[in-house]
Write a protein that holds these residues in place. Structure first.
Motif, mmCIF file in Angstrom:
data_model
loop_
_atom_site.group_PDB
_atom_site.id
_atom_site.type_symbol
_atom_site.label_atom_id
_atom_site.label_comp_id
_atom_site.label_asym_id
_atom_site.label_seq_id
_atom_site.Cartn_x
_atom_site.Cartn_y
_atom_site.Cartn_z
ATOM 1 N N UNK B 90 36.154 25.084 27.601
ATOM 2 C CA UNK B 90 35.788 26.206 26.773
ATOM 3 C C UNK B 90 34.289 26.318 26.805
ATOM 4 N N UNK B 91 33.834 27.437 26.350
ATOM 5 C CA UNK B 91 32.413 27.704 26.448
ATOM 6 C C UNK B 91 31.633 26.886 25.430
ATOM 7 N N UNK B 92 30.545 26.288 25.881
ATOM 8 C CA UNK B 92 29.606 25.617 25.001
ATOM 9 C C UNK B 92 29.197 26.561 23.874
ATOM 10 N N UNK B 93 28.919 27.800 24.246
ATOM 11 C CA UNK B 93 28.450 28.777 23.266
ATOM 12 C C UNK B 93 29.512 29.063 22.213
ATOM 13 N N UNK B 94 30.743 29.356 22.671
ATOM 14 C CA UNK B 94 31.810 29.642 21.720
ATOM 15 C C UNK B 94 32.002 28.475 20.766
ATOM 16 N N UNK B 95 32.026 27.290 21.329
ATOM 17 C CA UNK B 95 32.217 26.094 20.543
ATOM 18 C C UNK B 95 31.125 25.943 19.486
ATOM 19 N N UNK B 96 29.893 26.183 19.894
ATOM 20 C CA UNK B 96 28.775 26.052 18.965
ATOM 21 C C UNK B 96 28.859 27.091 17.847
ATOM 22 N N UNK B 97 29.151 28.312 18.231
ATOM 23 C CA UNK B 97 29.220 29.386 17.239
ATOM 24 C C UNK B 97 30.318 29.093 16.217
ATOM 25 N N UNK B 98 31.450 28.605 16.711
ATOM 26 C CA UNK B 98 32.565 28.265 15.819
ATOM 27 C C UNK B 98 32.123 27.261 14.755
ATOM 28 N N UNK B 99 31.203 26.388 15.144
ATOM 29 C CA UNK B 99 30.742 25.360 14.206
ATOM 30 C C UNK B 99 29.474 25.790 13.476
ATOM 31 N N UNK B 101 26.656 27.085 14.627
ATOM 32 C CA UNK B 101 25.377 26.770 15.247
ATOM 33 C C UNK B 101 24.939 27.903 16.158
ATOM 34 N N UNK B 102 23.635 27.930 16.464
ATOM 35 C CA UNK B 102 23.091 28.959 17.348
ATOM 36 C C UNK B 102 22.834 28.346 18.723
ATOM 37 N N UNK B 103 23.663 28.671 19.697
ATOM 38 C CA UNK B 103 23.509 28.082 21.028
ATOM 39 C C UNK B 103 22.602 28.900 21.930
ATOM 40 N N UNK B 104 22.049 28.257 22.934
ATOM 41 C CA UNK B 104 21.303 28.966 23.962
ATOM 42 C C UNK B 104 21.339 28.139 25.241
ATOM 43 N N UNK B 105 21.465 28.817 26.368
ATOM 44 C CA UNK B 105 21.493 28.126 27.655
ATOM 45 C C UNK B 105 20.384 28.658 28.533
ATOM 46 N N UNK B 135 20.731 23.274 37.584
ATOM 47 C CA UNK B 135 20.203 22.489 36.463
ATOM 48 C C UNK B 135 20.059 23.391 35.260
ATOM 49 N N UNK B 136 20.674 22.989 34.166
ATOM 50 C CA UNK B 136 20.613 23.801 32.953
ATOM 51 C C UNK B 136 20.138 22.971 31.770
ATOM 52 N N UNK B 137 19.565 23.690 30.804
ATOM 53 C CA UNK B 137 19.172 23.065 29.538
ATOM 54 C C UNK B 137 19.850 23.852 28.438
ATOM 55 N N UNK B 138 20.397 23.146 27.453
ATOM 56 C CA UNK B 138 21.115 23.844 26.386
ATOM 57 C C UNK B 138 20.543 23.467 25.032
ATOM 58 N N UNK B 139 20.523 24.465 24.170
ATOM 59 C CA UNK B 139 19.903 24.327 22.847
ATOM 60 C C UNK B 139 20.938 24.529 21.746
ATOM 61 N N UNK B 140 20.708 23.887 20.624
ATOM 62 C CA UNK B 140 21.421 24.197 19.389
ATOM 63 C C UNK B 140 20.363 24.498 18.339
ATOM 64 N N UNK B 141 20.406 25.698 17.783
ATOM 65 C CA UNK B 141 19.411 26.097 16.790
ATOM 66 C C UNK B 141 17.999 25.862 17.319
#
Lengths: 243, 243
Positions: B90-99, B101-105, B135-141
Motif C-alpha cells: 500500500x502507499x506510504x502516503x495513504x498509510x501516513x494520512x490514515x494515521x 500524518x503529513x507524508x512527502x516523498x 533513491x528516495x527520501x520520505x518525510x512525515x510532518x
DNA sequence: CCGTGATACTGGTCTATACCAGATAAGTGG
DNA sequence: CCACTTATCTGGTATAGACCAGTATCACGG
C-alpha cells in the motif's frame, strides 16, 4: 546485509576516524567472533586521544552491531546475527543449532497472574482474566541475547503451569494440548532496553534493543499466548517470507 | 507498546535520574509532538550538573525513541511511531494520512546501473544485469524519516526510468505494467545509520536506525524490484499479520 | 518593504582528570 | 591442592572547562 563500510575522510571528526580504523582492524585481523578489543585506555593512548573520544568511537561500532560490551570486562567482536522468522513456529534452539550456534534457555519465573489493561488491549482478553506469566532468558554461545515475557491463556491451557519451559513452547502446546498457532499478529520496533530487561541481560540501561511482540491464536481464533521479546539489537536479523 | 516507564531509585546514576525527570515532564506536560526541549546548557544548570551528563540523559531518551535531535537546532519530543506493514502493498502516503500524518516523498536520483555482487546475491540476478536505481527520501510532518534505494529489473520493466517516482511505486507497477508483487522476502535488522544514509537524513553518523530489505517478485516468480529502506529507529513500528 | 550582515545561541567535538564498582588475576595461607 | 585475600585492570560515571560549525534572530541599511 550490505557491507556498508563508511570510510571517513581526513577532515572528519577524530572519533569517526578512530571508528574506521578499528572497523578495518576487525575486518582484517582476527575476525573470529567474541575476541576482546584492547582496553579503552590502551586505545586512547594508541590513537593519541582521550578515553572519552575512544568511547565515542566504540559506541559507534556498538551501534552498528560490530562490537558489544560485557560489563566491566571489555569490548568484544560481535558474532553474526541470528536469522529469525517470528511468523513461523519453530524452536529457538533448532534454529540456532542450524546456524552453528550454541543455544540455551533459562526459565526465570513462572507465575499465575491476571491480565493488565495493556495486555487486555493487545490480546482481546478482559482486564483481570487469569494468565500464566513465564519469563525466560535465552543465550547464544553463552551470551544472553533476549528476555521474554510469555502470557498464556490459562483458561484454555489447564495445568500449563506445571510444564518445563526450558524447552520449545511451540512443541509443548502442540504435543500436550494439540494446539496449532495459526493466527498471529506481530509487532516490532527498535527501542532502548531499560530495567528490568537491561539488568536481566547484564547490559546498561539504554542499550539498543528490538522489541518483538507476538499475539497467537488457534485455528478458531481463540487467544492462546502473547509473547513479548526483548532482543539485543545486534544479535538478530528478522526474516519473513510472504508467498 | 508497553508503557515501560523505568523509574530509577535514589542510589542510581545521576544521568538516569535526569532521564526519568525529563521523561516525566514529557509525559505530564506539553506532550504534543515536536516540542523543543530546553537547551543542553539550561538543562545542565537546572539539574545542577554538566552538559556531558545532561547529554547522557538525552541520549537515553533518544535511544528509547522519546525524543530526537535536529542538527544544531535542539531536542524535540518524538511523535508517535508510524505503523508500517512491509508485507502489504500500500502507499506510504495513504498509510501516513490514515494515521493523521503529513507524508512527502522526494526522488533524489534515478539512474541506470548494473547489479553488484551483493544485489545479485539478494535477488537472483546475475552480476552485471541492468537495473534502474531509484533513491528516495520520505518525510512525515516534514521530518525526514527514511531513505531508500530501489533496484528495478529494467529488463522486465521497459521504460520504467521515465516515470514519476514521487508517487506510489506499487501503483505505478500495477497501473503501467500490470505487475502484482505477490512474492516477497523481507529482512529487517537494527543498525546504526552511517553515511551516506545519515547525511541524507540530516542526522549524525551512528544514529540508531532500522534497515528493511524487501525482494519482490511477480506471480511467476520473476524478480521485479529490491527495496533497501533505512528508517530512523524511533519513527516506525513494524506490524505483520499472519493468517 | 526586503535583503543582509552581525550576533547570540544551539548542539558537535574534544581535552584532561578523577573516583567508583565490578571482574579478574595474582598472591597467600591453610 | 584449594580457599581466601589482595592488588590490579576494566569499564561506568562525573566534573569543568574549551573551541567549532551550523541555526535562528534581529537590527540596520538600502
Amino acid at each position: 546485509m550490505p557491507e556498508n563500510i563508511a570510510t571517513s575522510e581526513a577532515g572528519s571528526p577524530l572519533y569517526l576516524r578512530v571508528r574506521d580504523q578499528l572497523a578495518e582492524q576487525i575486518e582484517r585481523g582476527e575476525v573470529t567472533a567474541n575476541i576482546k578489543l584492547p582496553s579503552e585506555r590502551v586505545l586512547a593512548e594508541r590513537f593519541e586521544t582521550t578515553r572519552v573520544t575512544a568511547r565515542l568511537a566504540l559506541a559507534q561500532l556498538e551501534a552498528e552491531g560490530r562490537i558489544y560490551r560485557s560489563n566491566r570486562r571489555g569490548w568484544f567482536v560481535s558474532p553474526p546475527r541470528l536469522i529469525y522468522n517470528p511468523t513461523e513456529d519453530y524452536s529457538f534452539s533448532d534454529n540456532a543449532v542450524t546456524q552453528g550456534r550454541l543455544p540455551r534457555t533459562e526459565t526465570l519465573e513462572v507465575r499465575c497472574t491476571v491480565a493488565s489493561a495493556w495486555l487486555a488491549g493487545k490480546t482481546g482478553l478482559e482486564t483481570g482474566d487469569p494468565v500464566v506469566l513465564v519469563r525466560r532468558r535465552r543465550y547464544l554461545d553463552e551470551r544472553p541475547v533476549l528476555v521474554e515475557n510469555i502470557y498464556l491463556n490459562s483458561r484454555h491451557l489447564p495445568g500449563i503451569k506445571g510444564f518445563d519451559f526450558n524447552r520449545s513452547l511451540w512443541k509443548l502446546l502442540r504435543d500436550q494440548y494439540s494446539v496449532d498457532l495459526v493466527q498471529k499478529k506481530i509487532e516490532m520496533f527498535p527501542t532502548a532496553l531499560v530495567d528490568p530487561q537491561a539488568s536481566a541481560l547484564s547490559v546498561n540501561a539504554g542499550t539498543a534493543g528490538l522489541c518483538v511482540n507476538r499475539c497467537s491464536r488457534d485455528a478458531a481464533g481463540v487467544f492462546v499466548e502473547f509473547d513479548e521479546e526483548f532482543w539485543l539489537h545486534d544479535t538478530l536479523s528478522i526474516q519473513v517470507n510472504v508467498a
